[in-house]
Enzyme design. Structure first.
Site, mmCIF file in Angstrom:
data_model
loop_
_atom_site.group_PDB
_atom_site.id
_atom_site.type_symbol
_atom_site.label_atom_id
_atom_site.label_comp_id
_atom_site.label_asym_id
_atom_site.label_seq_id
_atom_site.Cartn_x
_atom_site.Cartn_y
_atom_site.Cartn_z
ATOM 1 N N ASP A 2 26.624 -11.554 -9.418
ATOM 2 C CA ASP A 2 25.766 -9.981 -9.302
ATOM 3 C C ASP A 2 25.011 -10.192 -11.088
ATOM 4 O O ASP A 2 25.794 -9.087 -11.930
ATOM 5 C CB ASP A 2 26.662 -9.167 -9.284
ATOM 6 N N ASP A 46 32.474 -6.492 -13.838
ATOM 7 C CA ASP A 46 32.111 -6.508 -12.657
ATOM 8 C C ASP A 46 31.949 -7.517 -11.308
ATOM 9 O O ASP A 46 31.098 -7.482 -11.064
ATOM 10 C CB ASP A 46 30.818 -5.214 -12.026
ATOM 11 N N ASN A 53 25.505 -5.174 -15.627
ATOM 12 C CA ASN A 53 26.907 -5.794 -16.054
ATOM 13 C C ASN A 53 27.463 -6.919 -17.168
ATOM 14 O O ASN A 53 28.455 -7.355 -17.037
ATOM 15 C CB ASN A 53 26.556 -6.664 -14.605
#
Length: 329
Positions: A201, A218, A206
């Site tokens: 992701d 994360d 992030n």
């Protein structure tokens, strides 16, 4: 799965305080909710004025073994001096449980947003992703899934077509266009790539910029997959701009991990898969009170008309020639 299984209904402030106290952490001030829909994440100061972030995992999303694999991966990266936020070891554990909720404690780090148009920052990010992939390729996850059509396309399709939140008047068109999009994905998706452990992701939200370094946050969505998954979400603009950005990212990435140019063909299939998966994710979580507040447009017919248009645009993008590199590596 029954949406009640994903509930945070019992996660009260008192329970959060008690959970942290159970591992010897006592809140002095703060307990500020941070922006996270999948889990519940809070920042606070303890009695020694140290700042922490506590993450309470959404029940029944990941099992204990899957969460521990994420923790072990980030710990491995951290030990290799790769700037990632790894959970703290408390009482010889990174994962704790209190009254049915699994949770972990992290250091709270400040920083500036990653500037996607800054070549120096792109080079740093490319370097770190290369190093992450170098280590990620040494083994695969045993418990976490591998990116594929079942998780990202077929199951989301079932969720979307059975949803009562989508206006009835758009359901037939949705079924038709979504089916066409999925058939096109099937034409262009292939799985003859080497699976490695990924962030999975890896978008700008992030990544933090601190002390002239990129810090990766994360890893909650970590899974096995093709390396390009951690690169394509950092690209934006027209094809020429994306080619420049990808070249910048790969310039130093290549010093640590050999990029397979055949994976450029996966960018648009992965983008289409993410679009479908994201919509189904919102609908699946709709009974969580945070979701109707954050995504009120999900029941709006005008939104779905625009979404059908986006599906058609993505079909055309899938059929177009894939992104090419400017440089020859």
């Amino acid at each position: 799965m029954d949406s009640s299984a994903f509930s945070f209904q019992l996660l009260s402030p008192d329970l959060i305080v008690e959970s942290l106290a159970s591992i010897g952490i006592y809140i002095d001030s703060g307990l500020t909710a941070l922006n996270s829909y999948e889990n519940r994440v809070y920042q606070f100061h303890d009695e020694e004025h140290k700042r922490y972030v506590a993450k309470f995992y959404r029940p029944h999303r990941w099992n204990r073994e899957q969460i521990l694999e994420e923790h072990q991966f980030t710990e491995q990266l951290y030990r290799a001096d790769i700037p990632v936020v790894s959970p703290l070891v408390i009482n010889n554990k990174t994962l704790h449980e209190y009254q049915g909720y699994l949770f972990a404690l992290f250091p709270s780090l400040g920083g500036r947003p990653y500037e996607m148009d800054n070549p120096n920052q792109m080079e740093s990010v490319g370097t770190m992703i290369g190093r992450i992939h170098q280590i990620g390729a040494t083994q695969t996850f045993s418990y976490r899934p591998t990116i594929g059509l079942e998780e990202y396309v077929y199951r989301p399709q079932e969720i979307l077509l059975s949803s009562t939140y989508i206006p009835n008047s758009i359901q037939l068109d949705l079924k038709t266009v979504l089916s066409k999009l999925i058939k096109t994905i099937e034409q262009y998706w292939h799985d003859d790539w080497q699976p490695i452990r990924l962030h999975a992701d890896c978008h700008a939200g992030n990544i933090l910029w601190r002390d002239d370094n990129a810090i990766f946050l994360d890893f909650d969505d970590s899974r096995n997959g093709p390396a390009i998954q951690d690169l394509w979400m950092l690209l934006y603009g027209n094809q020429q701009e994306q080619r420049f950005q990808l070249d910048e990212l790969l310039e130093l990435y290549q010093e640590f991990y050999d990029f397979d140019k055949e994976q450029l063909k996966l960018i648009e299939p992965l983008r289409a898969m993410r679009i479908i998966h994201h919509l189904a994710w919102i609908i699946e979580r709709w009974q969580d009170p945070a979701f109707p507040i954050a995504f009120p447009w999900i029941t709006d017919i005008d939104f779905w008309k625009r979404q059908l248009s986006e599906f058609n645009q993505q079909i055309n993008a899938l059929k177009a020639p894939p992104l090419q590199l400017m440089s020859i590596f």
